[in-house]
Enzyme design. Sequence first.
Site, PDB file in Angstrom:
ATOM      1  N   ARG A 241       0.855  -1.180   0.000  1.00  0.00           N
ATOM      2  CA  ARG A 241       0.000   0.000   0.000  1.00  0.00           C
ATOM      3  C   ARG A 241       0.891   1.229   0.000  1.00  0.00           C
ATOM      4  O   ARG A 241       2.009   1.207   0.521  1.00  0.00           O
ATOM      5  CB  ARG A 241      -0.910   0.048   1.243  1.00  0.00           C
ATOM      6  CG  ARG A 241      -2.168  -0.798   1.166  1.00  0.00           C
ATOM      7  CD  ARG A 241      -3.168  -0.241   0.149  1.00  0.00           C
ATOM      8  NE  ARG A 241      -4.434  -0.950   0.130  1.00  0.00           N
ATOM      9  CZ  ARG A 241      -4.701  -1.995  -0.638  1.00  0.00           C
ATOM     10  NH1 ARG A 241      -3.752  -2.488  -1.424  1.00  0.00           N
ATOM     11  NH2 ARG A 241      -5.888  -2.565  -0.620  1.00  0.00           N
ATOM     12  N   GLU A 270      -2.027   8.306  -3.715  1.00  0.00           N
ATOM     13  CA  GLU A 270      -2.440   7.972  -5.081  1.00  0.00           C
ATOM     14  C   GLU A 270      -3.914   8.352  -5.308  1.00  0.00           C
ATOM     15  O   GLU A 270      -4.712   8.343  -4.374  1.00  0.00           O
ATOM     16  CB  GLU A 270      -2.209   6.478  -5.366  1.00  0.00           C
ATOM     17  CG  GLU A 270      -2.975   5.525  -4.479  1.00  0.00           C
ATOM     18  CD  GLU A 270      -2.626   4.067  -4.751  1.00  0.00           C
ATOM     19  OE1 GLU A 270      -3.576   3.290  -4.978  1.00  0.00           O
ATOM     20  OE2 GLU A 270      -1.432   3.697  -4.716  1.00  0.00           O
ATOM     21  N   HIS A 288      -1.301   0.955  -9.698  1.00  0.00           N
ATOM     22  CA  HIS A 288      -2.071   0.106  -8.777  1.00  0.00           C
ATOM     23  C   HIS A 288      -2.897  -0.928  -9.547  1.00  0.00           C
ATOM     24  O   HIS A 288      -4.124  -0.994  -9.414  1.00  0.00           O
ATOM     25  CB  HIS A 288      -2.964   0.955  -7.876  1.00  0.00           C
ATOM     26  CG  HIS A 288      -3.330   0.257  -6.591  1.00  0.00           C
ATOM     27  ND1 HIS A 288      -3.584   0.927  -5.430  1.00  0.00           N
ATOM     28  CD2 HIS A 288      -3.493  -1.066  -6.287  1.00  0.00           C
ATOM     29  CE1 HIS A 288      -3.879   0.070  -4.463  1.00  0.00           C
ATOM     30  NE2 HIS A 288      -3.826  -1.145  -4.972  1.00  0.00           N
TER      31      HIS A 288
END
Length: 330
Positions: A241, A270, A288
Amino acid sequence: MSRRPAVLVARAVFGDIVDRLRVHFEVEDNPADRIYSKAELIEHLKGKAGAFITGSERIDAEVLVANPQLRAVCNMAVGYNNIDIDACNARGVLATNTPDVLTETTADFGFALMMATARRMAESEHYLRRGEWTRWSYDMFTGSDVHGATLGILGMGRIGQAIARRGALGFGMKVIYHNRSRLSPEQEAPLGARYVSKEELLRMADHLVLVVPYSAASHHAIGAAEIAQMKPTATLTNIARGGVVDDAALAAALRARTIAAAGLDVFEGEPKLHPDLLSVPNVVLTPHIGSATVATRRAMADLAVDNLIAALTGAAPPTPVNPQVLPLKA
């Protein structure tokens, strides 16, 4: 006839997935895929008994207080740092996630990202696209071997173990790992995996892969001090993460060649990312997409729907995060 419960599908998702929910509930969906502000999310949750959410929706005490009728929030992700579990517990709201169904796909991607980083694939592609490749040379984009190297894993859960299998059994890698708790001997043995301290992991890994869940305790688990302990020839891959790595410190270390290279699929803040990461050549950046295959994203969406249907119809949700709140309030 009693009115059916209403649910919110907070982001765009496969149409037939939404249709599954329509069989049981009144559904408000978001086909335009607008990312709601907190105020908008609160408003869209008005009157809703449940919500199908993704990592872009933050469910916290403010959202729950404004919507006391909410009974379940079902995340289309294995991570759930976007949900305040303590606040859910305090209000009897079920939270669910989607473990297992994305393990192998994410491990595939994590290993691919690590390999692309080790072999400087993105850097060499950019060189080629710029038209700079005019001749062969013995040291052109020489990287580091993956086969036979030492694979270090921080976070040896489902995905970490799947990456370890790929490294040990497919590439003859020596596997070392650090985790909150040590695996059983039966889990370690097939991989030849060795449990080490975090400090030894940093010192010994040729390729370090981060798969640790994000929490306050893991925030900036890898910062300037930790990167300085790594080999100058090492690579760092983050599929965990954003926030597990101090991105500013990493960008500075990459520029200084403190480590050889990094591969990042997740970022602090993000979809924004630290601008310095865009100006260093020795980093592979992806948006991602660790679980991004059609089959896996469908499986994640289906599991989130399974959880939501079960939660609101009195059945047992397959993957509750906080099962202590069951049975739910009517």
